[in-house]
Design a protein around this motif. Structure first.
Motif, mmCIF file in Angstrom:
data_model
loop_
_atom_site.group_PDB
_atom_site.id
_atom_site.type_symbol
_atom_site.label_atom_id
_atom_site.label_comp_id
_atom_site.label_asym_id
_atom_site.label_seq_id
_atom_site.Cartn_x
_atom_site.Cartn_y
_atom_site.Cartn_z
ATOM 1 N N GLY A 283 0.815 -1.213 0.000
ATOM 2 C CA GLY A 283 0.000 0.000 0.000
ATOM 3 C C GLY A 283 0.845 1.258 0.000
ATOM 4 N N ARG A 284 1.949 1.261 0.741
ATOM 5 C CA ARG A 284 2.826 2.439 0.786
ATOM 6 C C ARG A 284 3.456 2.686 -0.587
ATOM 7 N NH1 ARG A 284 5.010 4.776 5.350
ATOM 8 N NH2 ARG A 284 6.796 6.177 5.010
ATOM 9 N N GLU A 285 3.892 1.609 -1.269
ATOM 10 C CA GLU A 285 4.493 1.766 -2.596
ATOM 11 C C GLU A 285 3.449 2.176 -3.632
ATOM 12 O OE1 GLU A 285 7.608 1.841 -3.109
ATOM 13 O OE2 GLU A 285 8.137 1.188 -1.079
ATOM 14 N N CYS A 286 2.217 1.684 -3.497
ATOM 15 C CA CYS A 286 1.155 2.126 -4.413
ATOM 16 C C CYS A 286 0.894 3.619 -4.245
ATOM 17 C CB CYS A 286 -0.130 1.338 -4.137
ATOM 18 S SG CYS A 286 -0.109 -0.350 -4.757
ATOM 19 N N ALA A 287 0.950 4.104 -2.996
ATOM 20 C CA ALA A 287 0.750 5.537 -2.764
ATOM 21 C C ALA A 287 1.837 6.350 -3.469
ATOM 22 C CB ALA A 287 0.752 5.813 -1.260
ATOM 23 N N ARG A 288 3.069 5.908 -3.405
ATOM 24 C CA ARG A 288 4.153 6.631 -4.070
ATOM 25 C C ARG A 288 4.004 6.604 -5.596
ATOM 26 N NH1 ARG A 288 8.917 3.991 -0.276
ATOM 27 N NH2 ARG A 288 8.603 5.338 1.557
ATOM 28 N N VAL A 289 3.677 5.445 -6.141
ATOM 29 C CA VAL A 289 3.558 5.318 -7.599
ATOM 30 C C VAL A 289 2.392 6.135 -8.125
ATOM 31 C CG1 VAL A 289 3.051 3.691 -9.463
ATOM 32 C CG2 VAL A 289 4.713 3.082 -7.697
ATOM 33 N N PHE A 290 1.244 6.089 -7.470
ATOM 34 C CA PHE A 290 0.072 6.832 -7.947
ATOM 35 C C PHE A 290 0.246 8.335 -7.716
ATOM 36 C CE2 PHE A 290 -1.724 2.652 -8.004
ATOM 37 C CZ PHE A 290 -2.717 2.697 -8.962
ATOM 38 N N HIS A 291 0.947 8.696 -6.661
ATOM 39 C CA HIS A 291 1.216 10.128 -6.437
ATOM 40 C C HIS A 291 2.125 10.663 -7.546
ATOM 41 C CE1 HIS A 291 1.948 13.868 -4.273
ATOM 42 N NE2 HIS A 291 3.255 13.690 -4.490
ATOM 43 N N ALA A 292 3.135 9.895 -7.936
ATOM 44 C CA ALA A 292 4.016 10.329 -9.020
ATOM 45 C C ALA A 292 3.281 10.411 -10.350
ATOM 46 C CB ALA A 292 5.209 9.375 -9.136
ATOM 47 N N ALA A 293 2.208 9.656 -10.517
ATOM 48 C CA ALA A 293 1.420 9.709 -11.747
ATOM 49 C C ALA A 293 0.433 10.867 -11.767
ATOM 50 C CB ALA A 293 0.673 8.395 -11.944
ATOM 51 N N GLY A 294 0.330 11.658 -10.669
ATOM 52 C CA GLY A 294 -0.550 12.829 -10.648
ATOM 53 C C GLY A 294 -1.909 12.578 -10.045
ATOM 54 N N ALA A 295 -2.087 11.483 -9.299
ATOM 55 C CA ALA A 295 -3.387 11.186 -8.706
ATOM 56 C C ALA A 295 -3.566 11.976 -7.413
ATOM 57 C CB ALA A 295 -3.508 9.690 -8.434
ATOM 58 N N ARG A 296 -4.844 12.218 -7.072
ATOM 59 C CA ARG A 296 -5.202 12.844 -5.797
ATOM 60 C C ARG A 296 -5.526 11.712 -4.830
ATOM 61 N NH1 ARG A 296 -9.673 17.162 -7.576
ATOM 62 N NH2 ARG A 296 -10.239 15.430 -8.972
ATOM 63 N N LEU A 297 -4.670 11.546 -3.820
ATOM 64 C CA LEU A 297 -4.728 10.364 -2.973
ATOM 65 C C LEU A 297 -5.516 10.614 -1.702
ATOM 66 C CD1 LEU A 297 -1.039 9.077 -3.218
ATOM 67 C CD2 LEU A 297 -3.021 8.334 -4.540
ATOM 68 N N VAL A 298 -6.211 9.526 -1.299
ATOM 69 C CA VAL A 298 -6.831 9.456 0.028
ATOM 70 C C VAL A 298 -6.231 8.221 0.686
ATOM 71 C CG1 VAL A 298 -8.950 9.250 1.353
ATOM 72 C CG2 VAL A 298 -8.954 10.539 -0.786
ATOM 73 N N LEU A 299 -5.351 8.435 1.662
ATOM 74 C CA LEU A 299 -4.612 7.353 2.316
ATOM 75 C C LEU A 299 -5.363 6.907 3.554
ATOM 76 C CD1 LEU A 299 -1.035 8.904 2.036
ATOM 77 C CD2 LEU A 299 -2.216 7.401 0.419
ATOM 78 N N CYS A 300 -5.612 5.592 3.659
ATOM 79 C CA CYS A 300 -6.384 5.022 4.770
ATOM 80 C C CYS A 300 -5.527 4.007 5.508
ATOM 81 C CB CYS A 300 -7.662 4.358 4.274
ATOM 82 S SG CYS A 300 -8.722 5.449 3.299
ATOM 83 N N GLY A 301 -5.694 3.952 6.839
ATOM 84 C CA GLY A 301 -4.970 2.992 7.660
ATOM 85 C C GLY A 301 -5.337 3.121 9.105
ATOM 86 N N ARG A 302 -4.734 2.246 9.948
ATOM 87 C CA ARG A 302 -5.021 2.266 11.384
ATOM 88 C C ARG A 302 -4.075 3.172 12.149
ATOM 89 N NH1 ARG A 302 -4.903 -4.016 12.762
ATOM 90 N NH2 ARG A 302 -2.973 -3.755 11.525
ATOM 91 N N ASN A 303 -2.876 3.370 11.636
ATOM 92 C CA ASN A 303 -1.852 4.150 12.337
ATOM 93 C C ASN A 303 -1.861 5.576 11.804
ATOM 94 O OD1 ASN A 303 0.445 5.164 13.570
ATOM 95 N ND2 ASN A 303 1.626 3.281 13.243
ATOM 96 N N ALA A 304 -2.326 6.510 12.632
ATOM 97 C CA ALA A 304 -2.447 7.906 12.196
ATOM 98 C C ALA A 304 -1.077 8.541 11.995
ATOM 99 C CB ALA A 304 -3.259 8.707 13.219
ATOM 100 N N GLU A 305 -0.104 8.193 12.838
ATOM 101 C CA GLU A 305 1.231 8.779 12.716
ATOM 102 C C GLU A 305 1.904 8.344 11.413
ATOM 103 O OE1 GLU A 305 3.433 7.802 16.163
ATOM 104 O OE2 GLU A 305 2.150 8.943 17.556
ATOM 105 N N ALA A 306 1.776 7.043 11.107
ATOM 106 C CA ALA A 306 2.389 6.548 9.859
ATOM 107 C C ALA A 306 1.735 7.178 8.640
ATOM 108 C CB ALA A 306 2.283 5.028 9.798
#
Length: 516
Positions: free
Chosen positions: A256-279
């Motif tokens: 999931g972390r690597e998908c966030a980086r790849v899609f962010h580099a492609a110009g997507a507007r991301l909504v990141l979801c998870g249990r750890n707020a700090e991470a």
């Protein structure tokens, strides 16, 4: 004139006669074409068995010609016989009998059929190598029809016989004229052949020149077209997610972390979801600080919730929609793994794995699906596993949750197709992440061990790029695994018995390694 006064040759030499052939059999077969004077089947002096040939004498030469024409190369008594007019000093069966009776131990070449055959093999093979019509006319030339003695009564010919002889004379004169014209046209044919050879040589040189000079441009053109196709495909893939709202669950670590980086580099507007707020906040700051050179990037939004908590999903879905107003792509990536034996696993552990891997993604998809249907636009991605297609021992809860995920999103794809919504199921193999370290065991504790297969798995960056490419191509079902797991999928369908034996063998090996 003496050659016209010789008696006609009315004897036929029959070759390749069967060993059990009797003179009565030949008399019956050849007697259909006219009266027969005599039939003789020579026998070997020592074995007293037929020697493989026979002589048949007719009363009329025309009957002999008819028999030759109709019976040559026909099957008689189980053999394909060959017929020609008798030659030499044994033209009749009586002459053959007299010769053999006169001197049994004679060393003449006519007393040994093998030497007789060898002495005529070259001329016979030379004649047989030509066409059948030539061979037939050649044999018929040994029976001159006009060599009858004047005192012997002749059989009256029918009109068909006269017409046949007229046609033969006409064809003979035509062959003479053709031979004269052929001899005159030989120089012209040679000139034509030479000009034809020059043209073919020139054509070959032209083709060699074309191929030698055009092969390199053709190869470069093919490579250029392929490169252009891949470039257009890459641009389409980037344009598909550019400025699109992409929701990624389980974005704090691993794939999931690597998908966030790849899609962010492609110009997507991301909504990141998870249990750890700090991470999540740390990842958001990292992505906001990074700037892509090719496209405009956007600052990600973060939503903290636990997929295993059914009550938190509805509020999380409304919060996700408030970030950018809609959702274009939902990537259900969050999940946990499991290691343990079935008999040692409590139902609570099975429920925990199913809540995170199946019920949570299903509930989030159902919460965001109505907004996609209203816009008639959206793409749902489920990160399943190769174990959603095959089951491995000591991973029962994980394999069950992934099988359920595969089935649910396959049904969803068929139901939402009318609303122009795409559904893609990604089935990766082993990925080098902390999935096995964070896996739960039979008693609910952490596994805490990096499996050898997981350590040798693919890089999560490569898998994230493959997921982006699959979205751009709008693929329905994608398997991102090595050849052996992919082969196991087909083996499970085509040879289930063999697959089950292999899985049982793997279970025995893992059980021994645990006890040791």
């Amino acid at each position: 004139m003496s050659r016209y006064l010789r008696p006609p040759n009315t004897s036929l030499f029959v070759r390749n006669v069967a060993d059990d052939t009797r003179s009565e059999d030949l008399r019956r077969e050849f007697g259909r074409y006219g009266p027969i004077v005599d039939v003789y089947v020579p026998l070997d002096f020592y074995t007293r068995r037929p020697r493989g040939f026979a002589y048949v004498q007719f009363e009329d030469v025309r009957d002999a010609e008819d028999a030759l024409h109709n019976l040559d190369r026909k099957w008689i008594c189980g053999r394909q016989i060959e017929i020609q007019f008798a030659q030499g000093d044994r033209k009749t069966p009586n002459q053959m009998k007299a010769k053999e009776g006169r001197n049994v131990y004679s060393s003449s070449r006519y007393d040994d059929y093998d030497r007789y055959r060898r002495s005529r093999s070259r001329s016979y093979d030379r004649r047989r190598s030509r066409s059948r019509s030539f061979d037939y006319n050649y044999r018929r030339s040994y029976s001159p029809r006009n060599s009858r003695p004047t005192g012997r009564p002749r059989r009256s010919r029918s009109h068909s016989d006269n017409d046949r002889f007229k046609h033969r004379n006409r064809s003979f004169s035509r062959s003479k004229s053709n031979s004269r014209s052929r001899s005159k046209s030989q120089p012209k044919k040679e000139m034509k052949a030479k000009s034809r050879s020059r043209k073919s040589l020139l054509r070959a040189r032209v083709m060699d020149f074309i191929t030698s000079t055009a092969i390199l441009p053709l190869l470069l053109g093919c490579v250029g077209l392929f490169s252009l196709f891949k470039l257009l495909q890459w641009l389409r893939m980037r344009a598909y997610v550019r400025n699109a709202v992409v929701v990624i669950t389980g974005a704090t670590s691993g794939l999931g972390r690597e998908c966030a980086r790849v899609f962010h580099a492609a110009g997507a507007r991301l909504v990141l979801c998870g249990r750890n707020a700090e991470a999540l906040e740390e990842l958001s700051q990292e992505l906001a600080a990074s700037r892509a050179l090719e496209v405009q990037t956007h600052k990600p939004c973060t939503v903290t919730f636990d997929l295993a908590d059914p009550g938190a999903i509805a509020g999380a879905a409304s919060e996700i929609l408030q970030c950018f107003g809609h959702v274009d792509v939902l990537i259900n990536n969050a999940g946990i793994s499991y290691r343990g034996a079935i008999v040692d696993t409590s139902p609570d552990v099975d429920k925990r794995v199913m809540e995170t891997n199946y019920f949570g993604p299903v509930a989030l998809t159902k919460a965001l699906l109505p907004a996609m249907i209203r816009r008639r636009q959206g793409h749902v991605v489920a990160i399943s596993s190769i174990q959603g297609k095959i089951s491995l021992p000591f991973r029962s809860a994980y394999a069950a949750s992934k099988h359920a995920t595969q089935a649910f999103f396959d049904c969803l794809r068929a139901e939402v197709e009318q609303h122009d919504i795409e559904v893609t199921v990604i089935s990766p193999g082993y990925i080098h992440t902390n999935l096995s370290l964070n896996a739960v065991t039979a008693d609910g504790s952490k596994y805490g061990v990096m499996d050898e297969t997981t350590a040798q798995g693919r890089s999560p960056v490569q898998v994230a790029q493959d997921i982006l490419a699959a979205l751009g191509k709008k693929k329905k079902d994608v398997v991102l695994a090595d050849p052996m797991p992919s082969l196991a999928v087909y083996l499970r369908t085509l040879a289930p018995g063999l697959f089950f034996r292999l899985m049982a063998s793997r279970a025995r090996k893992e059980r021994k390694s645990k006890h040791s």
